[in-house]
Design a protein around this motif. Structure first.
Motif, PDB file in Angstrom:
ATOM      1  N   THR A  43       0.824  -1.207   0.000  1.00  0.00           N
ATOM      2  CA  THR A  43       0.000   0.000   0.000  1.00  0.00           C
ATOM      3  C   THR A  43       0.860   1.259   0.000  1.00  0.00           C
ATOM      4  O   THR A  43       1.914   1.299   0.621  1.00  0.00           O
ATOM      5  N   SER A  44       0.398   2.299  -0.686  1.00  0.00           N
ATOM      6  CA  SER A  44       1.052   3.606  -0.698  1.00  0.00           C
ATOM      7  C   SER A  44       0.073   4.655  -0.200  1.00  0.00           C
ATOM      8  O   SER A  44      -1.129   4.576  -0.460  1.00  0.00           O
ATOM      9  N   GLU A  45       0.597   5.653   0.538  1.00  0.00           N
ATOM     10  CA  GLU A  45      -0.256   6.700   1.110  1.00  0.00           C
ATOM     11  C   GLU A  45       0.352   8.063   0.860  1.00  0.00           C
ATOM     12  O   GLU A  45       1.542   8.290   1.105  1.00  0.00           O
ATOM     13  N   VAL A  46      -0.473   8.994   0.381  1.00  0.00           N
ATOM     14  CA  VAL A  46      -0.075  10.384   0.149  1.00  0.00           C
ATOM     15  C   VAL A  46      -1.071  11.272   0.878  1.00  0.00           C
ATOM     16  O   VAL A  46      -2.285  11.015   0.857  1.00  0.00           O
ATOM     17  N   SER A  47      -0.573  12.326   1.531  1.00  0.00           N
ATOM     18  CA  SER A  47      -1.465  13.231   2.265  1.00  0.00           C
ATOM     19  C   SER A  47      -1.083  14.682   2.009  1.00  0.00           C
ATOM     20  O   SER A  47       0.060  14.990   1.648  1.00  0.00           O
ATOM     21  N   TYR A  48      -2.054  15.554   2.193  1.00  0.00           N
ATOM     22  CA  TYR A  48      -1.867  16.996   2.036  1.00  0.00           C
ATOM     23  C   TYR A  48      -2.302  17.680   3.327  1.00  0.00           C
ATOM     24  O   TYR A  48      -3.396  17.423   3.840  1.00  0.00           O
ATOM     25  N   GLU A  49      -1.432  18.536   3.866  1.00  0.00           N
ATOM     26  CA  GLU A  49      -1.738  19.259   5.092  1.00  0.00           C
ATOM     27  C   GLU A  49      -1.836  20.748   4.784  1.00  0.00           C
ATOM     28  O   GLU A  49      -0.949  21.315   4.137  1.00  0.00           O
ATOM     29  N   ARG A  50      -2.897  21.369   5.262  1.00  0.00           N
ATOM     30  CA  ARG A  50      -3.133  22.796   5.053  1.00  0.00           C
ATOM     31  C   ARG A  50      -3.272  23.476   6.405  1.00  0.00           C
ATOM     32  O   ARG A  50      -4.083  23.061   7.245  1.00  0.00           O
ATOM     33  N   PHE A  51      -2.490  24.525   6.620  1.00  0.00           N
ATOM     34  CA  PHE A  51      -2.509  25.247   7.891  1.00  0.00           C
ATOM     35  C   PHE A  51      -3.504  26.397   7.816  1.00  0.00           C
ATOM     36  O   PHE A  51      -3.342  27.329   7.039  1.00  0.00           O
ATOM     37  N   LEU A  52      -4.545  26.291   8.656  1.00  0.00           N
ATOM     38  CA  LEU A  52      -5.552  27.347   8.724  1.00  0.00           C
ATOM     39  C   LEU A  52      -5.053  28.503   9.574  1.00  0.00           C
ATOM     40  O   LEU A  52      -5.374  29.663   9.326  1.00  0.00           O
ATOM     41  N   ARG A  53      -4.268  28.168  10.606  1.00  0.00           N
ATOM     42  CA  ARG A  53      -3.608  29.126  11.477  1.00  0.00           C
ATOM     43  C   ARG A  53      -2.197  28.607  11.713  1.00  0.00           C
ATOM     44  O   ARG A  53      -1.885  27.471  11.361  1.00  0.00           O
ATOM     45  N   PRO A  54      -1.318  29.408  12.319  1.00  0.00           N
ATOM     46  CA  PRO A  54       0.049  28.925  12.548  1.00  0.00           C
ATOM     47  C   PRO A  54       0.120  27.624  13.338  1.00  0.00           C
ATOM     48  O   PRO A  54       1.068  26.865  13.187  1.00  0.00           O
ATOM     49  N   ASN A  55      -0.857  27.346  14.200  1.00  0.00           N
ATOM     50  CA  ASN A  55      -0.788  26.126  15.010  1.00  0.00           C
ATOM     51  C   ASN A  55      -1.972  25.194  14.785  1.00  0.00           C
ATOM     52  O   ASN A  55      -2.177  24.258  15.549  1.00  0.00           O
ATOM     53  N   LEU A  56      -2.774  25.442  13.743  1.00  0.00           N
ATOM     54  CA  LEU A  56      -3.952  24.625  13.473  1.00  0.00           C
ATOM     55  C   LEU A  56      -3.965  24.213  12.004  1.00  0.00           C
ATOM     56  O   LEU A  56      -3.799  25.051  11.112  1.00  0.00           O
ATOM     57  N   SER A  57      -4.168  22.906  11.745  1.00  0.00           N
ATOM     58  CA  SER A  57      -4.143  22.424  10.368  1.00  0.00           C
ATOM     59  C   SER A  57      -5.180  21.325  10.166  1.00  0.00           C
ATOM     60  O   SER A  57      -5.673  20.725  11.118  1.00  0.00           O
ATOM     61  N   ILE A  58      -5.497  21.073   8.899  1.00  0.00           N
ATOM     62  CA  ILE A  58      -6.317  19.943   8.502  1.00  0.00           C
ATOM     63  C   ILE A  58      -5.535  19.112   7.500  1.00  0.00           C
ATOM     64  O   ILE A  58      -4.684  19.632   6.762  1.00  0.00           O
ATOM     65  N   VAL A  59      -5.799  17.813   7.489  1.00  0.00           N
ATOM     66  CA  VAL A  59      -5.062  16.881   6.643  1.00  0.00           C
ATOM     67  C   VAL A  59      -6.052  16.027   5.858  1.00  0.00           C
ATOM     68  O   VAL A  59      -7.061  15.573   6.407  1.00  0.00           O
ATOM     69  N   ALA A  60      -5.776  15.824   4.577  1.00  0.00           N
ATOM     70  CA  ALA A  60      -6.551  14.908   3.741  1.00  0.00           C
ATOM     71  C   ALA A  60      -5.581  13.941   3.085  1.00  0.00           C
ATOM     72  O   ALA A  60      -4.543  14.358   2.552  1.00  0.00           O
ATOM     73  N   GLY A  61      -5.887  12.653   3.146  1.00  0.00           N
ATOM     74  CA  GLY A  61      -4.988  11.660   2.576  1.00  0.00           C
ATOM     75  C   GLY A  61      -5.735  10.546   1.881  1.00  0.00           C
ATOM     76  O   GLY A  61      -6.930  10.332   2.094  1.00  0.00           O
ATOM     77  N   ILE A  62      -5.002   9.827   1.041  1.00  0.00           N
ATOM     78  CA  ILE A  62      -5.559   8.692   0.325  1.00  0.00           C
ATOM     79  C   ILE A  62      -4.499   7.601   0.251  1.00  0.00           C
ATOM     80  O   ILE A  62      -3.297   7.885   0.125  1.00  0.00           O
ATOM     81  N   GLY A  63      -4.936   6.364   0.367  1.00  0.00           N
ATOM     82  CA  GLY A  63      -4.022   5.236   0.291  1.00  0.00           C
ATOM     83  C   GLY A  63      -4.622   4.125  -0.540  1.00  0.00           C
ATOM     84  O   GLY A  63      -5.835   3.971  -0.622  1.00  0.00           O
ATOM     85  N   ALA A  64      -3.764   3.334  -1.194  1.00  0.00           N
ATOM     86  CA  ALA A  64      -4.241   2.226  -2.030  1.00  0.00           C
ATOM     87  C   ALA A  64      -3.088   1.282  -2.299  1.00  0.00           C
ATOM     88  O   ALA A  64      -1.914   1.688  -2.278  1.00  0.00           O
ATOM     89  N   ASN A  65      -3.412   0.023  -2.533  1.00  0.00           N
ATOM     90  CA  ASN A  65      -2.382  -0.896  -2.986  1.00  0.00           C
ATOM     91  C   ASN A  65      -2.325  -0.846  -4.501  1.00  0.00           C
ATOM     92  O   ASN A  65      -3.350  -0.850  -5.185  1.00  0.00           O
ATOM     93  N   LEU A  66      -1.123  -0.784  -5.035  1.00  0.00           N
ATOM     94  CA  LEU A  66      -0.914  -0.598  -6.472  1.00  0.00           C
ATOM     95  C   LEU A  66      -0.716  -1.914  -7.205  1.00  0.00           C
ATOM     96  O   LEU A  66      -0.638  -1.932  -8.423  1.00  0.00           O
ATOM     97  N   ARG A  67      -0.597  -3.007  -6.477  1.00  0.00           N
ATOM     98  CA  ARG A  67      -0.395  -4.321  -7.094  1.00  0.00           C
ATOM     99  C   ARG A  67      -1.520  -5.230  -6.607  1.00  0.00           C
ATOM    100  O   ARG A  67      -1.397  -5.928  -5.607  1.00  0.00           O
TER     101      ARG A  67
END
Length: 241
Positions: A43-67
């Motif tokens: 399985t491989s996983e990639v995520s994106y983190e976005r900072f709404l404030r200097p100390n607060l963030s949200i994360v969205a990620g997706i994972g899947a097996n490629l074989r």
């Protein structure tokens, strides 16, 4: 679940537009790759983190097996049972909210240090295989399909290290509670002994213990659900921009 994902994407897009309109020079975006899943499975996983404030963030990620035909699990059985032509498809979607503890508003400094927050993860695993009972040619192969659906949610803690704009993210918490749904299908009804062998083998390989015993005997289709504790863990390498 689809509505929730669209809402998450909308929030991320809105926060990006808001940050650009402010003209601030903070690095509010981070793209990360979790290095543990490729080491432990296919399985491989990639995520994106976005900072709404200097100390607060949200994360969205997706994972899947490629074989797909090379399973994430070592399929084995203690009984006189063989898994042939197996195929596992594993996909999941992840969303997190993080608050960095003690991180200050320091211009271009990448967010780092301890953080705590919450997560939700939707996981989908589709497993199919040809079963062979015994080695005698009189035993016919039976194709089974087992579909897992789970919704994990809970708290998380972690620590992020910065090296210039590069990040190393250790997420070593994430205790969660997960409802799971399993649908079992076979192209022919199994005997009591055969079903017991399949139940034990699936429990052994997928770590669901005795829950497969709830599958109705002499049935080619069944659905069960249960709850269990889960752990969210990750070691990710990313870039802050």
């Amino acid at each position: 679940m689809i509505k929730s994902l669209f809402l998450l994407v909308f929030c991320i897009a809105s926060s990006i537009a808001y940050g650009q309109s402010e003209g601030e020079n903070h690095r509010k975006n981070a793209l990360k790759i979790n290095i543990l899943p490729p080491l432990l499975s296919a399985t491989s996983e990639v995520s994106y983190e976005r900072f709404l404030r200097p100390n607060l963030s949200i994360v969205a990620g997706i994972g899947a097996n490629l074989r797909g035909n090379q399973s994430d699990f070592v399929l084995s059985s203690d009984a006189d049972l063989s898994f042939l032509n197996r195929d596992i498809q594993n996909r999941y979607f992840l969303a997190e909210v993080r608050r960095y503890i003690g991180f200050c508003d320091c211009g271009l400094v990448s967010p780092h240090g301890f953080y705590a927050g919450g997560f939700v993860r939707y996981n989908r695993v589709d497993f199919s295989s040809d079963l062979q009972f015994g080695s005698s040619s009189t035993h016919l192969n039976t194709r089974i399909e087992t579909n897992f659906r789970s919704l994990n949610f809970g708290g998380l803690v972690g620590y992020q290290i910065k090296r210039n704009n590069w990040l190393i993210d250790f997420e070593f918490g994430g205790l969660g509670y997960a409802p799971n749904w399993i649908q079992f299908n076979a192209d022919s009804a199994l005997s009591n002994d055969e079903l017991a062998q399949v139940s034990d083998a699936l429990s052994q390989n997928f770590g669901i213990r005795r829950n497969f015993r709830e599958i109705e005997l002499n049935s080619s289709e069944a659905e069960i659900n249960f709850w269990y504790w889960t752990f969210r863990y990750a070691v990710s390498i990313g870039y802050n921009f």
